[in-house]
Each structure stands twice: as C-alpha cells, then as structure tokens.
Scaffold this motif. Structure first.
Motif, mmCIF file in Angstrom:
data_model
loop_
_atom_site.group_PDB
_atom_site.id
_atom_site.type_symbol
_atom_site.label_atom_id
_atom_site.label_comp_id
_atom_site.label_asym_id
_atom_site.label_seq_id
_atom_site.Cartn_x
_atom_site.Cartn_y
_atom_site.Cartn_z
ATOM 1 N N LEU A 159 0.797 -1.246 -0.028
ATOM 2 C CA LEU A 159 -0.164 0.075 -0.036
ATOM 3 C C LEU A 159 0.755 1.071 0.002
ATOM 4 N N ARG A 160 1.801 1.169 0.539
ATOM 5 C CA ARG A 160 2.725 2.394 0.815
ATOM 6 C C ARG A 160 3.700 2.716 -0.452
ATOM 7 N N ARG A 161 3.840 1.541 -1.335
ATOM 8 C CA ARG A 161 4.271 2.037 -2.647
ATOM 9 C C ARG A 161 3.289 2.466 -3.692
ATOM 10 N N LEU A 162 2.175 2.471 -3.312
ATOM 11 C CA LEU A 162 1.239 2.947 -4.243
ATOM 12 C C LEU A 162 1.565 4.530 -4.695
ATOM 13 N N PRO A 163 1.192 4.793 -6.115
ATOM 14 C CA PRO A 163 1.447 6.202 -6.274
ATOM 15 C C PRO A 163 0.285 7.267 -5.636
ATOM 16 N N VAL A 164 0.531 8.397 -5.502
ATOM 17 C CA VAL A 164 -0.430 9.406 -4.880
ATOM 18 C C VAL A 164 -1.572 9.403 -5.845
ATOM 19 N N GLU A 165 -1.667 8.866 -7.028
ATOM 20 C CA GLU A 165 -3.074 9.087 -7.735
ATOM 21 C C GLU A 165 -3.868 7.792 -7.380
ATOM 22 N N ALA A 166 -3.333 6.783 -6.592
ATOM 23 C CA ALA A 166 -4.366 5.890 -6.093
ATOM 24 C C ALA A 166 -5.217 6.381 -5.055
ATOM 25 N N LEU A 167 -4.856 7.682 -4.502
ATOM 26 C CA LEU A 167 -5.978 8.066 -3.414
ATOM 27 C C LEU A 167 -7.228 8.587 -4.144
ATOM 28 N N ALA A 191 -3.347 15.776 -6.863
ATOM 29 C CA ALA A 191 -2.129 14.877 -7.302
ATOM 30 C C ALA A 191 -1.062 15.498 -7.930
ATOM 31 N N VAL A 192 -0.969 16.442 -8.767
ATOM 32 C CA VAL A 192 -0.103 17.234 -9.530
ATOM 33 C C VAL A 192 0.631 18.028 -8.160
ATOM 34 N N ALA A 193 -0.131 18.489 -7.502
ATOM 35 C CA ALA A 193 0.619 19.565 -6.154
ATOM 36 C C ALA A 193 1.473 18.514 -5.173
ATOM 37 N N LEU A 194 0.949 17.439 -4.929
ATOM 38 C CA LEU A 194 1.519 16.514 -4.252
ATOM 39 C C LEU A 194 2.843 16.022 -4.945
ATOM 40 N N ARG A 195 2.911 16.055 -6.197
ATOM 41 C CA ARG A 195 4.134 15.490 -6.935
ATOM 42 C C ARG A 195 5.022 16.522 -6.945
ATOM 43 N N ARG A 196 4.587 17.696 -7.324
ATOM 44 C CA ARG A 196 5.576 18.807 -7.059
ATOM 45 C C ARG A 196 6.100 19.121 -5.979
ATOM 46 N N SER A 197 5.483 18.595 -4.802
ATOM 47 C CA SER A 197 6.077 18.831 -3.549
ATOM 48 C C SER A 197 7.217 17.661 -3.005
ATOM 49 N N GLY A 198 7.262 16.698 -4.091
ATOM 50 C CA GLY A 198 8.085 15.513 -3.684
ATOM 51 C C GLY A 198 7.577 14.612 -3.075
ATOM 52 N N LEU A 199 6.215 14.397 -3.151
ATOM 53 C CA LEU A 199 5.329 13.609 -2.350
ATOM 54 C C LEU A 199 4.752 12.571 -3.484
ATOM 55 N N THR A 258 4.453 8.809 -3.477
ATOM 56 C CA THR A 258 3.738 7.468 -3.128
ATOM 57 C C THR A 258 3.021 7.701 -1.824
ATOM 58 N N VAL A 259 2.335 6.686 -1.576
ATOM 59 C CA VAL A 259 1.352 6.697 -0.313
ATOM 60 C C VAL A 259 2.371 6.597 0.888
ATOM 61 N N GLY A 260 3.543 6.137 0.815
ATOM 62 C CA GLY A 260 4.533 5.942 1.790
ATOM 63 C C GLY A 260 4.776 7.492 1.973
ATOM 64 N N ASP A 261 5.266 8.123 1.336
ATOM 65 C CA ASP A 261 5.759 9.586 1.412
ATOM 66 C C ASP A 261 4.713 10.255 2.083
ATOM 67 N N LEU A 262 3.383 10.151 1.790
ATOM 68 C CA LEU A 262 2.624 11.002 2.613
ATOM 69 C C LEU A 262 2.222 10.492 3.760
ATOM 70 N N ALA A 288 -9.121 16.318 2.539
ATOM 71 C CA ALA A 288 -9.665 15.278 1.686
ATOM 72 C C ALA A 288 -8.389 14.419 1.465
ATOM 73 N N ALA A 289 -7.225 14.929 1.297
ATOM 74 C CA ALA A 289 -6.008 14.016 1.080
ATOM 75 C C ALA A 289 -5.782 13.191 2.635
ATOM 76 N N VAL A 290 -5.958 13.822 3.668
ATOM 77 C CA VAL A 290 -5.612 13.050 4.796
ATOM 78 C C VAL A 290 -6.765 12.003 4.778
ATOM 79 N N ASP A 291 -8.077 12.158 4.670
ATOM 80 C CA ASP A 291 -9.026 11.203 4.928
ATOM 81 C C ASP A 291 -8.878 10.284 3.826
ATOM 82 N N ALA A 292 -8.530 10.474 2.596
ATOM 83 C CA ALA A 292 -8.459 9.446 1.621
ATOM 84 C C ALA A 292 -6.911 8.403 1.919
ATOM 85 N N LEU A 293 -6.075 9.192 2.495
ATOM 86 C CA LEU A 293 -4.928 8.387 3.263
ATOM 87 C C LEU A 293 -5.379 7.508 4.310
#
Length: 252
Positions: free
Chosen positions: A181-189, A196-204, A206-210, A225-230
């Motif tokens: 689960l932690r290896r999933l890309p942030v798009e999986a949320l 998703a674009v904002a997360l990637r631009r911040s270097g986040l 994967t789910v593990g990064d978050l 919403a990002a925290v709830d999805a995570l």
C-alpha cells in the motif's frame, strides 16, 4: 481508535476483494453482440463526444498495444490505425451489465457493491473459509468471470480503498500488504487531478511519502480530503461500503 474500530477488531479484521473489468464496455459487446465480431478480431475502442470532438474512452488490449490512449481524438486514432473498430459509448448498458455482475457475486458474499469505474467491491469477511481461503475465493471468482468472457483483475486488502488501489495500480512483490500500500502512487488516493499534481511537485510521490508526514501538515497544505483518503486506504479511518441490493421478484 474509534469505538466502532475497537468493535471491529474484536470481531476480526475486515477483508475485501476488488474486481476490476478494465475492458468492460468492449467485453460486454463481445458477449452480448457476437455478430459485431463476425469478421474476426482486431483493435477496438469505445468513443464518446467530449468538448465537441469524438474521443477514445475505452480501448481493448490490442488498441493499447498499438499506442492508442484514452482521450485521444478519434481522428488521430484513425490516422494511426485505420482498421480500428469503433463503438459508441453506452453508459447505461455498461451500468446494467455491471449491476448484473454484482448480483452474480452474491454467491461469494452477501455484501457486494459497485466500485466505479467498471469495478466491484466484495466484503468477504467471514466468507473465505467456505472457499478454502481468500486466495482461493478470489481465484474462483476471477476464473468464473473469465469463463463468461470478462477480462478481470483482482486484489485483496484489509480496506476497500486498499483493494481498489492495488487492483488498479499493481506494485509488484512486496514484503506484506502494508508495504504494498505504501508503494502505491499518490494517484491511487483518487484525489482531484490538481491535488495529485501538487503532491508530486512537493516531492510526495507515493502513499508512503504521505504517511511519513504529520497529518496536520498534510491537511494544511493539501486539504482534509487528502488526509481522509490516506487514512481510509491505510485502515486508519473508515468509509462504509454501500452494498447493492437486487430487487426482489414481484409476486401477486
């Protein structure tokens, strides 16, 4: 942990089986309208009108192998593959078909729900032992659907969100479910594209990064919403499943 979470732990952890039909519109046509394929096989696509242009919505494996992608205009796709078979989108037909598949999964569990797009979510808690274990249940369900002409992918997890994500974003071999689960890309949320674009631009990425960041920091920068999805994906929060109830036959 919330009281309902403690009660759930006392009864045993929940287990979910996600079934995803990536080519559902085309598979439905292959099954329901075999006459459309009388001239043989070939790359196929379902198209819909988007912003005044006909665009590819769903492609079969042959079309994907040719480099065609969802969202491409039909004109561009025809230029690259003149022999592309094209069918108009029929969302109502696809929905009816998915509901029939969902009703058929009552053989595995009384709690089966639609999981859009083109997916089903089965709560198999307490049911797997009847099939020799959850892996055997998952295999039997997938093989049964494939025998009927449906190409299907499946995944198991302790949350519906986790099973949904692992089904659509394969991560390869992992030490355990949590690691996968932690290896999933942030798009999986399943956040908005902008998030998703904002997360990637911040270097986040994967789910593990978050998960490694404080929830308050994530909420302040990217929204609740990002925290709830995570939390839902990792089992730290709960989103109830809405099972489909088939309509009973009318008796007079």
């Amino acid at each position: 942990m919330a009281a309902d979470g403690r009660a759930e732990d006392a009864m045993g952890k929940r287990r979910y089986l996600a079934l995803w039909f990536p080519f559902l519109p085309i598979d439905r046509l292959r099954i329901a309208r075999p006459d459309l394929w009388a001239q043989g096989e070939g790359p196929a696509a379902v198209v819909e009108q988007v912003r005044g242009a006909m665009r590819l919505a769903t492609l079969d494996a042959d079309a994907l192998a040719l480099g065609l992608t969802p969202g491409m205009t039909l004109a561009d796709a025809r230029a690259r593959e003149p022999d592309l078979r094209v069918f108009d989108a029929d969302p109502h037909g696809d929905q009816d078909w998915l509901e029939r598949l969902c009703d058929g999964c009552s053989r595995y569990t009384p709690v089966a729900a639609l999981d859009s797009p083109f997916g089903l979510m089965l709560d198999i808690t307490g049911c797997a032992h009847l099939w020799g274990g959850e892996e055997m249940l998952a295999r039997e369900a997938a093989e049964r659907l494939e025998r009927h002409g449906m190409r299907v992918r499946h995944a198991l997890a302790g949350t519906a969100e986790g099973a949904h994500a692992l089904c659509r974003f394969p991560v390869g071999a992992a030490a355990d479910e949590d690691a996968a689960l932690r290896r999933l890309p942030v798009e999986a949320l399943r956040l908005e594209d902008e998030s998703a674009v904002a997360l990637r631009r911040s270097g986040l990425r994967t789910v593990g990064d978050l998960a490694a960041r404080p929830a308050a920091v994530l909420a302040s920068r990217f929204g609740e919403a990002a925290v709830d999805a995570l939390h839902a994906l990792l089992g730290l929060g709960r989103r109830p499943l809405a099972p489909r109830r088939s309509r009973p036959a009318i008796r007079i």
